[in-house]
Design an enzyme around this catalytic site. Structure first.
Site, PDB file in Angstrom:
ATOM      1  N   SER A 147       0.832  -1.099   0.033  1.00 62.84           N
ATOM      2  CA  SER A 147       0.016   0.105   0.023  1.00 62.84           C
ATOM      3  C   SER A 147       0.974   1.134   0.033  1.00 62.84           C
ATOM      4  O   SER A 147       1.919   1.441   0.605  1.00 62.84           O
ATOM      5  CB  SER A 147      -0.730  -0.099   1.239  1.00 62.84           C
ATOM      6  OG  SER A 147      -1.622   1.493   1.390  1.00 62.84           O
ATOM      7  N   TYR A 160      -2.296  -0.875   9.979  1.00 60.07           N
ATOM      8  CA  TYR A 160      -2.182  -1.349   8.609  1.00 60.07           C
ATOM      9  C   TYR A 160      -0.734  -1.051   7.885  1.00 60.07           C
ATOM     10  O   TYR A 160      -0.173  -1.929   7.395  1.00 60.07           O
ATOM     11  CB  TYR A 160      -3.453  -0.562   7.918  1.00 60.07           C
ATOM     12  CG  TYR A 160      -3.615  -1.086   6.515  1.00 60.07           C
ATOM     13  CD1 TYR A 160      -4.148  -2.706   6.192  1.00 60.07           C
ATOM     14  CD2 TYR A 160      -3.245  -0.388   5.633  1.00 60.07           C
ATOM     15  CE1 TYR A 160      -4.168  -2.800   4.749  1.00 60.07           C
ATOM     16  CE2 TYR A 160      -3.391  -0.677   3.996  1.00 60.07           C
ATOM     17  CZ  TYR A 160      -3.648  -1.869   3.672  1.00 60.07           C
ATOM     18  OH  TYR A 160      -3.845  -2.402   2.460  1.00 60.07           O
TER      19      TYR A 160
END
Length: 253
Positions: A147, A160
């Site tokens: 990401s 995350y």
């Protein structure tokens, strides 16, 4: 278009969103694709049916990644179906896409939530790769979906981002470890991508997320899938250990 004829691929978390797009893209390039899912058999079978309707080859395989037995369950199903479809358990392409995403303010993070996120997003890919190495031939491909959040601050996404940072370290070290076998290991890092979440149907939310990209729009999952298909092909044979920014310019600042 990359030619993946006679190749086999496993895409984890492939019943929707980016994973679904990747599975469909690899199948269009000629690969036999194992569509992994955790809970929704119906969604996975829809993906498989769609691929087959277009003349591609695919099958679904279930496993809940995170629990310690998840990797064993995954590979028991995967190897049995590869043998059934091809007469061999060879796996040419592994895409680690499955993951949990969620938000929590730093003051509200719990140990249970952290452990769950780490188990699915970092621990599971590590042991999936470890288990797959006996199936992946020389010149195979491993692609980890990370990401853009590992490159800029978003405090509510710290857990995350930490797990995806760990995944990027797996890429780096396995790329060196597997270089002699000409197995490439790379990271693809999407930005705001329409994964089918209801959030993307809210106009003001979609507009705000669009502005993060240099292109002023939210990515379609197919844009990420095209990058993965390239890295899975022979054209990318000299790329390994790379962080491929697929955020649409989000990281430009």
């Amino acid at each position: 278009m990359p030619n993946l004829t006679d190749k086999t691929a496993l895409v984890t978390g492939a019943s929707r969103g980016i994973g679904q797009a990747i599975a469909e893209r690899l199948a269009r390039a000629g690969a036999l694709v194992a569509v992994h899912y955790g809970t929704s058999a119906e969604a996975a079978e829809r993906v498989v049916a769609g691929i087959r309707a277009e003349g591609g080859r695919a099958f679904a395989v279930r496993a809940e990644l995170g629990p310690s037995e998840g990797v064993d369950t995954l590979f028991a199903g995967l190897e049995a179906q590869l043998e059934e479809h091809t007469g061999s358990s060879r796996l040419d392409i592994l895409v680690n896409n499955a993951g949990l995403m969620g938000t929590a303010q730093p003051e509200e993070i719990t140990g249970e939530w952290f452990d769950r996120m780490m188990a699915v997003n970092a621990k599971a890919p590590l042991f999936v790769i470890q288990r797959a190495l006996s199936l992946i031939p020389d010149h195979g491909r491993i692609i980890n979906i990370s990401s853009g959040l590992t490159r800029f601050a978003a405090p509510e996404q710290v857990t995350y981002a930490m797990t995806k940072g760990a995944l990027e370290q797996i890429t780096l070290h396995f790329a060196r470890h597997l270089g002699k076998r000409r197995i490439t290991v790379n990271t693809v890092a999407p930005g705001s991508t329409d994964n089918g979440s209801a959030l993307f149907r809210i106009p003001e939310v979609r507009e705000a997320m669009s502005q993060l990209s240099a292109f002023g729009e939210v990515a379609d999952p197919s844009a990420i899938a095209d990058v993965v298909a390239f890295l899975a092909s022979s054209d990318a044979r000299w790329i390994t250990g790379a962080f491929v920014d697929s955020s649409g310019g989000t990281l430009l600042g």
